[in-house]
Design an enzyme around this catalytic site. Structure first.
Site, mmCIF file in Angstrom:
data_model
loop_
_atom_site.group_PDB
_atom_site.id
_atom_site.type_symbol
_atom_site.label_atom_id
_atom_site.label_comp_id
_atom_site.label_asym_id
_atom_site.label_seq_id
_atom_site.Cartn_x
_atom_site.Cartn_y
_atom_site.Cartn_z
ATOM 1 N N TYR A 143 0.835 -1.183 0.093
ATOM 2 C CA TYR A 143 -0.011 -0.154 0.118
ATOM 3 C C TYR A 143 0.773 1.302 -0.108
ATOM 4 O O TYR A 143 0.423 2.262 -0.288
ATOM 5 C CB TYR A 143 -0.973 -0.095 1.232
ATOM 6 C CG TYR A 143 -1.983 -1.003 1.183
ATOM 7 C CD1 TYR A 143 -2.471 -1.693 -0.093
ATOM 8 C CD2 TYR A 143 -2.835 -1.555 2.322
ATOM 9 C CE1 TYR A 143 -3.349 -2.604 0.021
ATOM 10 C CE2 TYR A 143 -3.893 -2.202 2.452
ATOM 11 C CZ TYR A 143 -4.154 -2.847 1.247
ATOM 12 O OH TYR A 143 -4.860 -3.893 0.965
ATOM 13 N N ASP A 259 -10.611 -8.938 7.902
ATOM 14 C CA ASP A 259 -11.918 -8.393 7.682
ATOM 15 C C ASP A 259 -12.736 -9.883 7.765
ATOM 16 O O ASP A 259 -13.867 -9.918 8.117
ATOM 17 C CB ASP A 259 -12.083 -7.907 6.078
ATOM 18 C CG ASP A 259 -12.162 -6.496 6.423
ATOM 19 O OD1 ASP A 259 -11.581 -5.666 7.371
ATOM 20 O OD2 ASP A 259 -12.496 -5.666 5.350
#
Ligand code: NAD
Length: 373
Positions: A143, A259
């Protein structure tokens, strides 16, 4: 009376202030009844800060965040701010806190309270009693790695003529510091770490595996360390989650794994998190605690928000920033007791129905249970 712990409270936007009010009830109770002492300051972040100061986080609030033992944040964002320039969007306030405090270890517990085991998409016997901690590297990896971007690529047989690039890059130092966080946390739990990467196809994964092993062999020989390829790890997480204690992984895989793990346990309104950085002069890590959920504009101002994720985030602060493990345990037991008694905010109502309690009543019930825990 114990030492006083400094805490900066940033309620934020939407349901953030509503759930934070319930945490403050817990803090007040602990101060009045358990001899704990908190030096509390308040500040604005996100849209509320933009409304007051034209920026989602002022330098003054940032400086306060750097100076305290822990920051507790509610949530930021909302449709009112959707059209703002990217540089002043509410989320930028949160990102600046994470970046300037260099919070490289993101902790996401996935804990299944027995009373909510039927909320999981998995079978009750697979998730009941589940208690996993995912430690995700938060400040590096794909990222953030350079080069990155979308470029023209007209020199090859490339229909569309563009190429998108991101770079997975980790230094050994970045891996070692987050590995230490995971091993330290495992020591407080069941002494087991499973590290996940893709060493079979990525050089950065090979380095990850070697460095994690190095830290374990040289500094934490008593902790059991296993390695797993992240794709298999995700499969194992839904097949037999109870096999894990602490999962250590990089930024990208941690995003996916945490998640997925969150969904093992039911509602978004139940999920706490912590982001930790380097130890400060007092030995405690820089720390930001926040619920996983957002500002929930669809229910904001209606007394419907579940305050448990924020309350459990504060329980993490008690444990990791204030060395108050017993108080953290008591608070978690109080939450468990209230759920076992069938007390539910609207997000926790099952198909059997019933009358949900308000945000405020849930807070009151938890404080009452704390008095008995
Ligand atoms: P959200 O988490 O705010 O809400 C998703 C759904 O879950 C909604 O239906 C909401 O009502 C419900 N929900 C969330 N928290 C709840 C709680 N405590 N109790 C009961 N129900 C709850 O995500 P979203 O709707 O995608 O985003 C809304 C805003 O929040 C956006 O501006 C987004 O950018 C922001 N956001 C902020 C954070 C953060 O502050 N860390 C995280 C995610 C989203």
């Amino acid at each position: 009376m114990s030492d006083s712990y400094s805490l900066l409270i940033l309620p934020g936007d939407g349901i953030g202030p509503e759930v934070m009010t319930e945490v403050v009830k817990v803090i007040d109770w602990l101060q009045a009844n358990r001899g704990l002492s908190f030096d509390i300051s308040h500040g604005l972040v996100g849209g509320s800060s933009y409304d007051a100061h034209g920026t989602p986080l002022t330098d003054e609030t940032m400086a306060k965040a750097q100076a305290v033992d822990a920051v507790l944040l509610g949530a930021v964002g909302g449709p009112k701010y959707d059209d703002l320039d990217f540089s002043v969007k509410p989320e930028r306030g949160l990102l600046r806190l994470r970046k300037d405090m260099d919070l490289y270890a993101n902790l996401r517990p996935a804990q299944c309270f027995d009373a909510l085991a039927d909320f999981s998409s998995l079978k009750r016997d697979v998730v009941a009693g589940l208690d996993i901690l995912i430690v995700r590297e938060l400040t590096s990896g794909v990222y953030f790695g350079e080069p990155r971007g979308i470029h023209a690529d007209n020199n090859s047989d490339n229909e569309g003529g563009r190429v998108g690039i991101n770079t997975q890059r980790y230094t050994s130092g970045e891996i070692r510091r987050v590995a230490r966080s995971a091993f330290e946390l495992a020591r407080r739990r069941n002494n087991k770490v499973c590290s996940m990467e893709k060493a079979n196809v990525m050089e950065s994964g090979i380095l990850w595996r070697e460095e994690v092993q190095w830290v374990r062999d040289n500094e934490y020989p008593e902790v059991e360390l296993t390695h797993m390829y992240a794709d298999n790890g995700l499969m194992q997480l839904v097949r037999k989650p109870g096999q894990f204690d602490v999962i250590l992984t990089d930024n990208l895989f941690g995003d996916l794994l945490s998640d997925a793990a969150a969904m093992l346990t039911g509602s978004l309104g139940m999920l706490p998190s912590a982001s930790l950085g380097k130890p400060m002069a007092n030995g405690r890590p820089k720390a930001l605690y926040e619920p996983v959920h957002g500002s929930a504009p669809d229910i904001a101002g209606q007394g419907k928000a579940n305050p448990i994720a924020c309350i459990l985030s504060f329980a993490m602060a008690l444990r990791f920033s204030f060395d108050q493990g017993a108080a953290a345990d008591a608070l978690e037991r109080a939450v468990e007791k209230v759920l076992a008694d069938g007390v539910r905010t609207a997000d926790l109502m099952g198909p059997e129905g019933g009358t949900p309690v308000s945000t405020s009543e849930m807070g009151d019930r938890i404080v009452a249970a704390l008095a008995q825990a």
